[in-house]
Design a protein around this motif. Structure first.
Motif, PDB file in Angstrom:
ATOM      1  N   TRP A  79       0.844  -1.196   0.000  1.00  0.00           N
ATOM      2  CA  TRP A  79       0.000   0.000   0.000  1.00  0.00           C
ATOM      3  C   TRP A  79       0.877   1.243   0.000  1.00  0.00           C
ATOM      4  CZ3 TRP A  79      -2.534   2.255   4.919  1.00  0.00           C
ATOM      5  CH2 TRP A  79      -1.609   2.315   5.949  1.00  0.00           C
ATOM      6  N   PRO A  80       0.292   2.408  -0.241  1.00  0.00           N
ATOM      7  CA  PRO A  80       1.149   3.584  -0.435  1.00  0.00           C
ATOM      8  C   PRO A  80       1.531   4.316   0.843  1.00  0.00           C
ATOM      9  CG  PRO A  80      -1.113   4.107  -1.014  1.00  0.00           C
ATOM     10  CD  PRO A  80      -1.118   2.680  -0.598  1.00  0.00           C
ATOM     11  N   TYR A  81       1.243   3.751   2.013  1.00  0.00           N
ATOM     12  CA  TYR A  81       1.485   4.563   3.208  1.00  0.00           C
ATOM     13  C   TYR A  81       2.445   3.899   4.191  1.00  0.00           C
ATOM     14  CZ  TYR A  81      -2.057   7.441   1.197  1.00  0.00           C
ATOM     15  OH  TYR A  81      -2.742   8.245   0.322  1.00  0.00           O
ATOM     16  N   ASP A  82       3.460   3.238   3.681  1.00  0.00           N
ATOM     17  CA  ASP A  82       4.447   2.660   4.586  1.00  0.00           C
ATOM     18  C   ASP A  82       5.485   3.694   4.991  1.00  0.00           C
ATOM     19  OD1 ASP A  82       3.623   0.203   5.348  1.00  0.00           O
ATOM     20  OD2 ASP A  82       4.493  -0.868   3.639  1.00  0.00           O
ATOM     21  N   TYR A  83       5.044   4.623   5.841  1.00  0.00           N
ATOM     22  CA  TYR A  83       5.963   5.608   6.410  1.00  0.00           C
ATOM     23  C   TYR A  83       6.259   5.195   7.841  1.00  0.00           C
ATOM     24  CZ  TYR A  83       4.761   8.618   2.485  1.00  0.00           C
ATOM     25  OH  TYR A  83       4.570   9.130   1.228  1.00  0.00           O
ATOM     26  N   GLY A  84       7.537   5.230   8.194  1.00  0.00           N
ATOM     27  CA  GLY A  84       7.909   4.952   9.584  1.00  0.00           C
ATOM     28  C   GLY A  84       7.705   3.509   9.989  1.00  0.00           C
ATOM     29  N   LYS A  85       7.669   2.630   8.998  1.00  0.00           N
ATOM     30  CA  LYS A  85       7.451   1.224   9.347  1.00  0.00           C
ATOM     31  C   LYS A  85       8.774   0.556   9.682  1.00  0.00           C
ATOM     32  CE  LYS A  85       5.069  -2.854   7.662  1.00  0.00           C
ATOM     33  NZ  LYS A  85       4.748  -3.645   6.495  1.00  0.00           N
ATOM     34  N   ASP A  86       8.757  -0.232  10.724  1.00  0.00           N
ATOM     35  CA  ASP A  86       9.950  -0.988  11.145  1.00  0.00           C
ATOM     36  C   ASP A  86      11.189  -0.090  11.236  1.00  0.00           C
ATOM     37  OD1 ASP A  86       8.393  -3.185  11.200  1.00  0.00           O
ATOM     38  OD2 ASP A  86       8.983  -3.914   9.208  1.00  0.00           O
ATOM     39  N   GLY A  87      10.981   1.125  11.710  1.00  0.00           N
ATOM     40  CA  GLY A  87      12.126   2.009  11.896  1.00  0.00           C
ATOM     41  C   GLY A  87      12.656   2.627  10.609  1.00  0.00           C
ATOM     42  N   ARG A  88      12.032   2.323   9.489  1.00  0.00           N
ATOM     43  CA  ARG A  88      12.479   2.940   8.234  1.00  0.00           C
ATOM     44  C   ARG A  88      11.621   4.159   7.917  1.00  0.00           C
ATOM     45  NH1 ARG A  88      12.827  -1.385   3.585  1.00  0.00           N
ATOM     46  NH2 ARG A  88      13.417   0.479   2.417  1.00  0.00           N
ATOM     47  N   ASP A  89      12.262   5.202   7.397  1.00  0.00           N
ATOM     48  CA  ASP A  89      11.541   6.443   7.142  1.00  0.00           C
ATOM     49  C   ASP A  89      10.369   6.228   6.175  1.00  0.00           C
ATOM     50  OD1 ASP A  89      10.996   9.154   7.313  1.00  0.00           O
ATOM     51  OD2 ASP A  89      12.192   9.601   5.526  1.00  0.00           O
ATOM     52  N   PHE A  90      10.667   5.569   5.066  1.00  0.00           N
ATOM     53  CA  PHE A  90       9.572   5.237   4.144  1.00  0.00           C
ATOM     54  C   PHE A  90       9.978   4.063   3.281  1.00  0.00           C
ATOM     55  CE2 PHE A  90      10.898   6.696  -0.121  1.00  0.00           C
ATOM     56  CZ  PHE A  90      12.085   7.337   0.198  1.00  0.00           C
ATOM     57  N   ILE A  91       8.995   3.321   2.837  1.00  0.00           N
ATOM     58  CA  ILE A  91       9.266   2.212   1.925  1.00  0.00           C
ATOM     59  C   ILE A  91       8.417   2.425   0.682  1.00  0.00           C
ATOM     60  CG2 ILE A  91       9.371  -0.288   1.684  1.00  0.00           C
ATOM     61  CD1 ILE A  91       9.078  -0.475   4.740  1.00  0.00           C
ATOM     62  N   ALA A  92       9.079   2.546  -0.462  1.00  0.00           N
ATOM     63  CA  ALA A  92       8.351   2.826  -1.703  1.00  0.00           C
ATOM     64  C   ALA A  92       7.409   1.679  -2.025  1.00  0.00           C
ATOM     65  CB  ALA A  92       9.331   3.055  -2.850  1.00  0.00           C
ATOM     66  N   GLN A  93       6.319   2.049  -2.722  1.00  0.00           N
ATOM     67  CA  GLN A  93       5.325   1.045  -3.101  1.00  0.00           C
ATOM     68  C   GLN A  93       5.917  -0.048  -3.967  1.00  0.00           C
ATOM     69  OE1 GLN A  93       1.889   3.556  -4.624  1.00  0.00           O
ATOM     70  NE2 GLN A  93       0.831   1.799  -3.786  1.00  0.00           N
ATOM     71  N   THR A  94       6.981   0.310  -4.664  1.00  0.00           N
ATOM     72  CA  THR A  94       7.548  -0.636  -5.628  1.00  0.00           C
ATOM     73  C   THR A  94       8.506  -1.620  -4.970  1.00  0.00           C
ATOM     74  OG1 THR A  94       9.170   1.077  -6.066  1.00  0.00           O
ATOM     75  CG2 THR A  94       7.375   0.866  -7.633  1.00  0.00           C
ATOM     76  N   GLU A  95       8.762  -1.443  -3.672  1.00  0.00           N
ATOM     77  CA  GLU A  95       9.717  -2.347  -3.014  1.00  0.00           C
ATOM     78  C   GLU A  95       9.000  -3.610  -2.555  1.00  0.00           C
ATOM     79  OE1 GLU A  95      12.353  -0.401  -0.171  1.00  0.00           O
ATOM     80  OE2 GLU A  95      12.459  -2.300   0.911  1.00  0.00           O
ATOM     81  N   PRO A  96       9.541  -4.784  -2.885  1.00  0.00           N
ATOM     82  CA  PRO A  96       8.897  -6.031  -2.473  1.00  0.00           C
ATOM     83  C   PRO A  96       8.864  -6.135  -0.939  1.00  0.00           C
ATOM     84  CG  PRO A  96      10.563  -6.442  -4.140  1.00  0.00           C
ATOM     85  CD  PRO A  96      10.723  -5.025  -3.726  1.00  0.00           C
ATOM     86  N   VAL A  97       7.859  -6.811  -0.427  1.00  0.00           N
ATOM     87  CA  VAL A  97       7.739  -6.981   1.021  1.00  0.00           C
ATOM     88  C   VAL A  97       8.840  -7.910   1.498  1.00  0.00           C
ATOM     89  CG1 VAL A  97       6.220  -7.757   2.867  1.00  0.00           C
ATOM     90  CG2 VAL A  97       5.255  -6.675   0.849  1.00  0.00           C
ATOM     91  N   GLY A  98       9.598  -7.443   2.492  1.00  0.00           N
ATOM     92  CA  GLY A  98      10.692  -8.241   3.020  1.00  0.00           C
ATOM     93  C   GLY A  98      10.182  -9.433   3.812  1.00  0.00           C
ATOM     94  N   ALA A  99      11.046 -10.420   3.987  1.00  0.00           N
ATOM     95  CA  ALA A  99      10.635 -11.649   4.646  1.00  0.00           C
ATOM     96  C   ALA A  99      10.305 -11.396   6.122  1.00  0.00           C
ATOM     97  CB  ALA A  99      11.747 -12.692   4.526  1.00  0.00           C
ATOM     98  N   ASP A 100      11.114 -10.535   6.768  1.00  0.00           N
ATOM     99  CA  ASP A 100      10.904 -10.347   8.212  1.00  0.00           C
ATOM    100  C   ASP A 100      10.172  -9.042   8.527  1.00  0.00           C
ATOM    101  OD1 ASP A 100      12.880  -8.917   7.149  1.00  0.00           O
ATOM    102  OD2 ASP A 100      14.358  -9.239   8.747  1.00  0.00           O
ATOM    103  N   GLU A 101       9.442  -8.522   7.538  1.00  0.00           N
ATOM    104  CA  GLU A 101       8.740  -7.254   7.757  1.00  0.00           C
ATOM    105  C   GLU A 101       7.495  -7.478   8.609  1.00  0.00           C
ATOM    106  OE1 GLU A 101       6.840  -4.237   4.731  1.00  0.00           O
ATOM    107  OE2 GLU A 101       8.843  -4.817   4.068  1.00  0.00           O
ATOM    108  N   SER A 102       7.220  -6.527   9.477  1.00  0.00           N
ATOM    109  CA  SER A 102       6.045  -6.678  10.334  1.00  0.00           C
ATOM    110  C   SER A 102       4.769  -6.414   9.532  1.00  0.00           C
ATOM    111  CB  SER A 102       6.127  -5.710  11.513  1.00  0.00           C
ATOM    112  OG  SER A 102       6.127  -4.393  11.017  1.00  0.00           O
ATOM    113  N   LYS A 103       3.691  -7.007  10.009  1.00  0.00           N
ATOM    114  CA  LYS A 103       2.409  -6.783   9.326  1.00  0.00           C
ATOM    115  C   LYS A 103       1.687  -5.615   9.997  1.00  0.00           C
ATOM    116  CE  LYS A 103       1.237 -10.834   6.872  1.00  0.00           C
ATOM    117  NZ  LYS A 103       2.173 -11.925   7.238  1.00  0.00           N
ATOM    118  N   HIS A 104       0.839  -4.940   9.212  1.00  0.00           N
ATOM    119  CA  HIS A 104       0.058  -3.906   9.896  1.00  0.00           C
ATOM    120  C   HIS A 104      -1.410  -4.306   9.903  1.00  0.00           C
ATOM    121  CE1 HIS A 104      -1.762  -2.320   6.216  1.00  0.00           C
ATOM    122  NE2 HIS A 104      -0.585  -2.409   5.652  1.00  0.00           N
TER     123      HIS A 104
END
Lengths: 350, 603
Positions: free
Chosen positions: B578-603
């Motif tokens: 989704w387009p609103y991954d700001y401040g997720k997992d301590g990262r400032d932002f994650i672009a929509q085009t970046e694949p979901v990482g294996a150990d990424e938390s769910k929202h």
């Protein structure tokens, strides 16, 4: 010369602003953009809270200054108007609370959570409980307002009380005509095709209807009796007008071809209201509230609210319109009558 | 039609990665800047036309504010500009009404409909959903040129001997139907109706394109639930436009019939200028129903894009996801659907059946619920954020503040019993200028400041934008806040002069204050206009390093600094989140085009 001077000053101000802005851009590059950005951020954050505080003071000050000039401090001139004022106060309180809470939060949050190296934004995507609360609470509050509103709405738009004084008011570019039913209490039939001011019939009354013979027509000023409900039958001869009665808190459009009605109960005579407002020149005015042409803003009428005794004194001096129109009828009786009969099924008001 | 097909239909666009940029040089001036089929250029055309109209419409308001603020004074320069419309430096009353009418028409249709949703739907939909262009670039081009034609016709009407339309922007008949009723209802009204008819065609062509593009041309992985809220708002706006503007067309056509063919749709029992008209059986109220069936959704056509832009800008600059994404989409849906069921709240005092009115009260107040949800969600988005006050962000915060202030008074006006008193007073003026006029203008400014680097590859000057914001924001409240009090005194709108009214003449000083503020605020807009054009050529350039200047997650920032026609040089990137991954997992932002990482938390 003066204009030239003024333009020169304005242009100068713009030039100065522009030069400063350009310089600040260079400065920020010299200082390091990140640092300059953070400084700007602090300034804007501060301005947010300053705006909130000064804004709240401004709201209070503005109210202090302007509230006495509104209609609210003196109460309405009609009992319906007082109900509307009550409802308005309920609405002011409810929306006021929401206004202050949300505006304070908005600017407080903006100030409090401005960028800081120490803080990480909180990843918070949704919370069902919160969202249900702030869907539910407004819904319930609004239901209360709807119930209140509709209660009054149905009351005001229901049939007028039986003892109402019926008065017809007709708008045209740019003035109001007022017609009273005579002794019979019935307004004579009208047909717009009979309109002929030259023959003493500016409203298009159908003289073949005997009920019209005692009707009284006066321009601009309407006399009504205090504490007796008034039912207005509203007409327009040309474009849409609107009978605006600010002191009675009511208004209704005057639509050509579609008569409308409005009733209210005046509770204060013009004199009483003049005393109450402290304005010796006070009059109840009828303002046209629907754009109706180039002189829309001059379309003024007056309502004189008086005691029954005063009203009777005025009424006794009025002559039915028919008496004036009769002379034309006798000279051209035949033709008028035929037209009148032909248009029998035209717009009829009783 | 899919993305690639759109491209292959036209000769001069990207075929493969290497040649893309070079091929662009072959475009002639006319195909690149005038009859362009590139959505980005069309959007700029809309924006530019919108700005020109905004200056004209704003200037008109300054002129009539001069009359309202200083009714006893004369301004000789007015005669220089307007000739016989301002003899001796005093506005002719007829011309005053013409100015009021044109101000409304221009701002509502040409600035806040075409200039706002035309600009940003065109610019952002393909860029944010990952499409090379609109579904039909040709129709998209036609949409702009119909708008341009409408503009020309409307502008020409200003030069008619009898003046432009002057019966108010709502052009209620019989006033607008009868040339004898006022001068503006002569030729000016025909120009007005023709212009609006052309404008409706433009809106329909544009709207169908927006809808089709959003529904059919999203890139791989861009599910509807991954659309930025801007795109959602443009989608709902377009649907509203497509469903309601044709109704206005019917109203316009019937009015033309009444004017010229002797029909009686809106006319009955009229005596005007001593003439008894033959028309019988029509109803002026019919026109009001048809007009407001568009007119009220039109308010949301204006407000929704501003809400979408605000949501996007607030989330980005709070460095935090928008709170309640689904609730935001849901409330868009609720507002859009309810907006079809509230039109008659403009007609409570028209003589409409009161029982019918009660339903409109209910639905009108109901619409406050989704609006409230939106406000609370914006506030929660700010809460515990890390707020960057970019110029776009300032205007977005301003939008929320104005939307609250103006929205709450809607609860008063929507309640029919209160409307009996407040209808057509300055209270209404204050209400709608705050909630849809200035607020949507702020949404538009937020959008321009936020996407300017993407539009022109340069930055606007920040100091000028801050000044622009604070003067406009404070000025907006100075102008419209006190008008509530005038409304509570029953002061009617559309009055040329109040000095003969015992009930309304006490606001002289206040009107003067409002007029002076309005002039200052109007002047401050030139800070923006100057900044806009100057930065186009002299602004700091966007470089590879700050290509995504606000650190946004959305797709438009993955295009080259100057995106070619076709937007992405190589393949369109795939969307993974989704387009609103700001401040997720301590990262400032994650672009929509970046694949979901294996150990990424769910929202």
């Amino acid at each position: 010369m003066n204009t030239f001077f003024l333009i020169a000053i304005v242009v100068l101000i713009f030039l100065v602003i522009f030069q400063i802005s350009k310089a600040s851009e260079y400065v920020s590059i010299l200082k390091g953009e990140e640092k300059a950005r953070k400084q700007n951020n602090k300034i804007n954050g501060f301005l947010m809270i300053a705006f909130l505080i000064l804004g709240l003071i401004g709201v209070w000050w503005c109210n202090d200054l302007l509230y006495p000039k509104t209609l609210l401090p003196h109460g309405a001139g009609s009992s319906e108007g007082n109900s509307i004022d009550t409802m308005m106060w309920i609405t002011i309180v409810i929306t006021g609370i929401v206004f202050f809470i949300t505006q304070i939060l908005l600017f407080w949050f903006s100030f409090r959570y401005q960028e800081s190296d120490k803080r990480k934004a909180y990843y918070f995507t949704h919370n069902n409980k919160l969202e249900i609360i702030w869907t539910g609470v407004p819904a319930i509050t609004l239901t209360i307002l709807v119930v209140f509103g509709l209660k009054y709405w149905f009351k005001f738009t229901a049939d007028a009380p039986k003892n109402s004084q019926v008065i017809e008011i007709t708008g045209h570019q740019f003035g109001w005509e007022i017609r009273y039913p005579g002794r019979d209490g019935i307004l004579g039939r009208k047909n717009y095709k009979l309109t002929d001011p030259a023959k003493g019939n500016p409203l298009g009354v159908d003289w073949s209807d005997a009920a019209s013979h005692d009707d009284v027509h006066v321009p601009t000023t309407m006399h009504v009796v205090v504490n007796r409900p008034v039912k207005l039958v509203i007409n327009s001869q040309d474009v849409i007008h609107d009978v605006g009665l600010p002191q009675f808190r009511l208004k209704m459009d005057a639509v050509p071809g579609t008569p409308t009605t409005l009733w209210f109960t005046p509770i204060l005579t013009t004199k009483e209201m003049a005393k109450k407002t402290g304005n010796p020149d006070f009059v109840y005015e009828i303002s046209c509230d629907q754009m109706c042409g180039r002189s829309h803003f001059t379309m003024r009428g007056v309502i004189v609210v008086e005691t029954q005794k005063e009203f009777n004194e005025w009424w006794i001096k009025q002559r039915p319109e028919y008496l004036k129109a009769k002379q034309f009828l006798t000279t051209t009786a035949d033709s008028t009558k035929t037209v009148a009969l032909e248009n029998h099924q035209g717009s009829i008001i009783k | 039609m899919n993305n690639e097909e759109v491209l292959h239909e036209k000769p001069l666009v990207v075929h493969d990665a290497g040649h893309a940029i070079h091929e662009h040089h072959h475009q002639s001036f006319i195909t690149k800047y005038i009859f362009s089929q590139d959505h980005k250029m069309i959007s700029k055309q809309y924006l530019l036309t919108g700005i020109i109209w905004a200056v004209i419409g704003g200037f008109f308001s300054v002129i009539f504010r001069l009359q309202l603020g200083f009714p006893d004074q004369t301004f000789p320069f007015l005669e220089d500009i307007f000739g016989h419309w301002a003899k001796g430096g005093r506005l002719d009353t007829e011309f005053y009404y013409a100015l009021v009418t044109m101000h409304g028409t221009i701002l509502v249709f040409f600035v806040l409909t075409a200039g706002l949703s035309g600009t940003f739907s065109n610019f952002l939909i393909p860029l944010q959903v990952g499409a090379r262009d609109m579904a039909s670039p040709f129709l998209n081009m036609l949409s702009y040129w119909f708008f341009f034609l409408a503009s020309i016709v409307m502008f020409s009407s200003l030069f008619l001997q009898t003046g432009p339309a002057s019966g108010g922007w709502t052009i209620y008949p019989p006033l607008s139907a009868l040339g004898d009723a006022m001068d503006g209802s002569k030729g000016g009204m025909d120009f007005w109706l023709t212009s609006i008819a052309l404008f409706i065609i433009s809106v329909l062509l544009g709207g169908l394109n927006y809808i089709t593009t959003v529904l059919n041309m999203r890139t791989k992985g861009m599910y509807m639930t991954r659309l930025p809220l801007t795109v959602w708002s443009f989608l709902f706006t377009a649907i509203l436009g497509v469903l309601t503007f044709p109704v206005l067309l019917s109203a316009v056509v019937l009015l033309l019939f009444d004017r010229h063919l002797g029909t009686s749709f809106y006319l009955s029992d009229i005596v005007i200028g001593g003439k008894i008209l033959p028309n019988e059986g029509g109803s002026p109220i019919l026109f009001q129903h048809l007009f407001w069936f568009l007119g009220h959704p039109e308010v949301y056509i204006i407000a929704l894009p501003a809400m979408g832009i605000t949501s996007e800008v607030i989330s980005t600059n709070s460095r935090k996801p928008i709170f309640g994404y689904m609730a935001m989409v849901g409330s868009f849906f609720a507002i859009a659907s309810l907006s079809f069921l509230v039109w008659a709240h403009h007609m409570f005092v028209s003589g409409m059946n009161p029982f019918l009115g009660s339903f409109f009260v209910l639905f009108t107040l109901l619409i406050a619920v989704p609006s409230a949800i939106k406000v609370f969600n914006w506030l929660t988005t700010l809460w515990k954020g890390n707020i960057h006050f970019t110029p776009g962000m300032l205007f977005a915060i301003g939008f929320v503040s104005l939307f609250i202030s103006g929205g709450l008074t809607g609860i008063w006006l929507g309640n029919s019993a209160l409307d009996l008193h407040l209808h057509d007073t300055y209270f209404v003026i204050a209400h709608f200028h705050l909630v849809m006029g200035v607020a949507s203008m702020f949404g538009m400014f937020a959008g321009v400041y936020h996407w300017y680097p993407k539009m022109f590859g340069r930055f606007m000057n920040h100091t000028l934008s801050y000044l622009h914001f604070w003067i406009s924001f404070i000025g907006a409240y100075f102008i419209f806040w006190p008008m509530h009090y005038e409304g509570l005194a029953g002061m009617p709108r559309r009055y040329y002069d109040f000095s003969n009214w015992e009930s309304f003449k006490m606001f002289g000083g206040l009107n003067e204050f409002i007029s002076i503020t309005a002039i200052i605020v109007f002047a401050a807009q030139f800070l923006f206009i100057f900044n806009f054009f100057y930065s186009m050529y002299k602004g700091r350039k966007v470089t590879e390093r700050n290509k995504n200047p606000w650190h946004s997650t959305t797709m438009e920032w993955t295009t080259p600094i100057h995106p070619p026609h076709g937007n992405w040089v190589s393949e369109i990137p795939e969307v993974h989140r989704w387009p609103y991954d700001y401040g997720k997992d301590g990262r400032d932002f994650i672009a929509q085009t970046e694949p979901v990482g294996a150990d990424e938390s769910k929202h």
